[in-house]
Write a protein that holds these residues in place. Sequence first.
Motif, PDB file in Angstrom:
ATOM      1  N   HIS A   1      53.867   8.482  45.116  1.00 23.21           N
ATOM      2  CA  HIS A   1      52.179   8.504  45.097  1.00 23.21           C
ATOM      3  C   HIS A   1      51.828   9.658  45.839  1.00 23.21           C
ATOM      4  CE1 HIS A   1      52.179   3.701  44.690  1.00 23.21           C
ATOM      5  NE2 HIS A   1      53.050   4.188  43.831  1.00 23.21           N
ATOM      6  N   LEU A   2      50.909  10.152  45.009  1.00 27.68           N
ATOM      7  CA  LEU A   2      50.054  11.434  45.575  1.00 27.68           C
ATOM      8  C   LEU A   2      48.951  10.994  46.550  1.00 27.68           C
ATOM      9  CD1 LEU A   2      50.088  13.337  42.129  1.00 27.68           C
ATOM     10  CD2 LEU A   2      51.637  13.785  44.221  1.00 27.68           C
ATOM     11  N   PRO A   3      48.689  11.792  47.618  1.00 29.81           N
ATOM     12  CA  PRO A   3      47.607  11.547  48.345  1.00 29.81           C
ATOM     13  C   PRO A   3      46.338  11.710  47.585  1.00 29.81           C
ATOM     14  CG  PRO A   3      48.540  13.733  48.916  1.00 29.81           C
ATOM     15  CD  PRO A   3      49.381  13.170  47.890  1.00 29.81           C
ATOM     16  N   LEU A   4      45.189  11.039  48.128  1.00 34.74           N
ATOM     17  CA  LEU A   4      43.864  10.887  47.575  1.00 34.74           C
ATOM     18  C   LEU A   4      43.422  12.441  47.307  1.00 34.74           C
ATOM     19  CD1 LEU A   4      41.534   9.262  46.606  1.00 34.74           C
ATOM     20  CD2 LEU A   4      40.704   9.197  48.837  1.00 34.74           C
ATOM     21  N   ASP A   5      43.563  13.329  48.230  1.00 28.68           N
ATOM     22  CA  ASP A   5      42.999  14.822  47.915  1.00 28.68           C
ATOM     23  C   ASP A   5      43.526  15.232  46.591  1.00 28.68           C
ATOM     24  OD1 ASP A   5      45.375  15.085  49.363  1.00 28.68           O
ATOM     25  OD2 ASP A   5      44.870  16.963  49.863  1.00 28.68           O
ATOM     26  N   VAL A   6      44.716  15.166  46.403  1.00 30.75           N
ATOM     27  CA  VAL A   6      45.232  15.659  45.477  1.00 30.75           C
ATOM     28  C   VAL A   6      45.084  14.917  44.041  1.00 30.75           C
ATOM     29  CG1 VAL A   6      47.836  15.956  44.182  1.00 30.75           C
ATOM     30  CG2 VAL A   6      47.528  16.302  46.698  1.00 30.75           C
ATOM     31  N   LEU A   7      44.846  13.738  44.074  1.00 30.14           N
ATOM     32  CA  LEU A   7      44.200  13.081  42.916  1.00 30.14           C
ATOM     33  C   LEU A   7      42.833  13.480  42.761  1.00 30.14           C
ATOM     34  CD1 LEU A   7      45.352   9.354  43.603  1.00 30.14           C
ATOM     35  CD2 LEU A   7      46.523  11.161  42.048  1.00 30.14           C
ATOM     36  N   VAL A   8      42.174  13.750  43.614  1.00 27.48           N
ATOM     37  CA  VAL A   8      40.620  14.097  43.510  1.00 27.48           C
ATOM     38  C   VAL A   8      40.759  15.447  42.595  1.00 27.48           C
ATOM     39  CG1 VAL A   8      38.499  14.991  44.677  1.00 27.48           C
ATOM     40  CG2 VAL A   8      39.652  12.973  45.424  1.00 27.48           C
ATOM     41  N   ALA A   9      41.643  16.548  43.298  1.00 25.73           N
ATOM     42  CA  ALA A   9      41.790  17.685  42.621  1.00 25.73           C
ATOM     43  C   ALA A   9      42.061  17.649  41.353  1.00 25.73           C
ATOM     44  CB  ALA A   9      42.916  18.798  43.490  1.00 25.73           C
ATOM     45  N   GLU A  10      43.208  16.805  41.244  1.00 25.43           N
ATOM     46  CA  GLU A  10      43.583  16.777  39.755  1.00 25.43           C
ATOM     47  C   GLU A  10      42.652  16.141  38.756  1.00 25.43           C
ATOM     48  OE1 GLU A  10      46.941  13.871  38.810  1.00 25.43           O
ATOM     49  OE2 GLU A  10      48.062  14.957  40.524  1.00 25.43           O
ATOM     50  N   THR A  11      41.787  15.304  38.867  1.00 29.54           N
ATOM     51  CA  THR A  11      40.722  14.862  38.212  1.00 29.54           C
ATOM     52  C   THR A  11      39.561  15.731  38.067  1.00 29.54           C
ATOM     53  OG1 THR A  11      39.890  13.746  39.943  1.00 29.54           O
ATOM     54  CG2 THR A  11      40.923  12.480  38.467  1.00 29.54           C
ATOM     55  N   GLN A  12      39.284  16.717  39.104  1.00 27.47           N
ATOM     56  CA  GLN A  12      38.154  17.594  38.939  1.00 27.47           C
ATOM     57  C   GLN A  12      38.762  18.805  37.935  1.00 27.47           C
ATOM     58  OE1 GLN A  12      37.160  19.815  42.552  1.00 27.47           O
ATOM     59  NE2 GLN A  12      37.044  18.049  43.867  1.00 27.47           N
ATOM     60  N   ALA A  13      39.831  18.964  38.083  1.00 31.05           N
ATOM     61  CA  ALA A  13      40.585  20.195  37.234  1.00 31.05           C
ATOM     62  C   ALA A  13      40.426  19.543  35.650  1.00 31.05           C
ATOM     63  CB  ALA A  13      41.779  20.537  37.623  1.00 31.05           C
ATOM     64  N   GLN A  14      40.854  18.240  35.769  1.00 32.07           N
ATOM     65  CA  GLN A  14      40.899  17.665  34.244  1.00 32.07           C
ATOM     66  C   GLN A  14      39.783  17.732  33.664  1.00 32.07           C
ATOM     67  OE1 GLN A  14      42.229  13.543  34.232  1.00 32.07           O
ATOM     68  NE2 GLN A  14      41.346  13.215  32.295  1.00 32.07           N
ATOM     69  N   ILE A  15      38.623  17.190  34.314  1.00 32.76           N
ATOM     70  CA  ILE A  15      37.300  17.009  33.817  1.00 32.76           C
ATOM     71  C   ILE A  15      36.752  18.577  33.604  1.00 32.76           C
ATOM     72  CG2 ILE A  15      34.896  16.431  34.226  1.00 32.76           C
ATOM     73  CD1 ILE A  15      36.003  14.076  35.949  1.00 32.76           C
ATOM     74  N   GLY A  16      36.910  19.331  34.613  1.00 29.98           N
ATOM     75  CA  GLY A  16      36.542  20.959  34.173  1.00 29.98           C
ATOM     76  C   GLY A  16      37.095  21.419  33.040  1.00 29.98           C
ATOM     77  N   TYR A  17      38.279  21.358  32.957  1.00 34.87           N
ATOM     78  CA  TYR A  17      39.268  21.604  31.743  1.00 34.87           C
ATOM     79  C   TYR A  17      38.389  21.107  30.330  1.00 34.87           C
ATOM     80  CZ  TYR A  17      42.481  21.872  27.940  1.00 34.87           C
ATOM     81  OH  TYR A  17      43.326  22.027  26.890  1.00 34.87           O
ATOM     82  N   LEU A  18      38.076  19.870  30.457  1.00 30.10           N
ATOM     83  CA  LEU A  18      37.611  19.207  29.299  1.00 30.10           C
ATOM     84  C   LEU A  18      36.209  19.884  29.014  1.00 30.10           C
ATOM     85  CD1 LEU A  18      39.061  15.563  29.651  1.00 30.10           C
ATOM     86  CD2 LEU A  18      39.711  17.219  27.895  1.00 30.10           C
ATOM     87  N   LEU A  19      35.615  19.800  30.012  1.00 29.03           N
ATOM     88  CA  LEU A  19      34.117  20.440  29.708  1.00 29.03           C
ATOM     89  C   LEU A  19      34.131  22.056  29.183  1.00 29.03           C
ATOM     90  CD1 LEU A  19      32.307  19.252  32.931  1.00 29.03           C
ATOM     91  CD2 LEU A  19      31.679  18.557  30.332  1.00 29.03           C
ATOM     92  N   GLN A  20      35.130  22.627  29.765  1.00 29.75           N
ATOM     93  CA  GLN A  20      35.355  24.181  29.203  1.00 29.75           C
ATOM     94  C   GLN A  20      35.694  24.071  27.885  1.00 29.75           C
ATOM     95  OE1 GLN A  20      37.923  25.697  33.021  1.00 29.75           O
ATOM     96  NE2 GLN A  20      37.704  27.182  31.302  1.00 29.75           N
ATOM     97  N   GLN A  21      36.530  23.374  27.633  1.00 31.05           N
ATOM     98  CA  GLN A  21      37.034  23.142  26.036  1.00 31.05           C
ATOM     99  C   GLN A  21      36.004  22.785  25.145  1.00 31.05           C
ATOM    100  OE1 GLN A  21      40.034  20.182  24.976  1.00 31.05           O
ATOM    101  NE2 GLN A  21      41.311  21.734  24.430  1.00 31.05           N
ATOM    102  N   ALA A  22      35.211  21.952  25.862  1.00 38.32           N
ATOM    103  CA  ALA A  22      34.021  21.497  24.788  1.00 38.32           C
ATOM    104  C   ALA A  22      33.016  22.569  24.578  1.00 38.32           C
ATOM    105  CB  ALA A  22      33.577  20.303  25.458  1.00 38.32           C
TER     106      ALA A  22
END
Length: 153
Positions: free
Chosen positions: A80-101
């Motif tokens: 299991h990953l700590p919460l701060d890593v999960l937050v960073a993962e989702t920030q990057a994921q959403i940012g990537y999807l917005l950039q792509q769009a």
Amino acid sequence: MGGNSHETGTAPIVVALGGNTLLGEHGLETIDEQRDVIARTARQIADAIQTGYDVVLTHGNGPQVGTLLLQQERVGETPHLPLDVLVAETQAQIGYLLQQALDNELTDTPDFITVVTQVVVDADDPPSRIRRNPSDRFTPKQKPRRNHSRHDA
């Protein structure tokens, strides 16, 4: 943000998207549904950019983090990953999807960038003050638990 936009002489605009606005009609169902919602959002933002505004996007990610927490809890043998890593993962994921769009909508503009940020949380903040988010509809009502060490942001 001081200063004016180089294009119009106006101040840049900030668009704040809540994590829930980036979900499909029934929540975070599939990545295709999330891409569709983000593409529709990008079209609206592209209109402002094409008008000449400099746009700064910021977004929430509570439901997305909640989904990753659930995924971790359902797979016992995976570390299991700590919460701060999960937050960073989702920030990057959403940012990537917005950039792509946005890149797909505005092919004649410069590339967009994603910045992953950190927030310092008071270590003395009691867990009972943790706000419940929409992903909680998937889990039984239970006392919120800490999913981070004292070193996590």
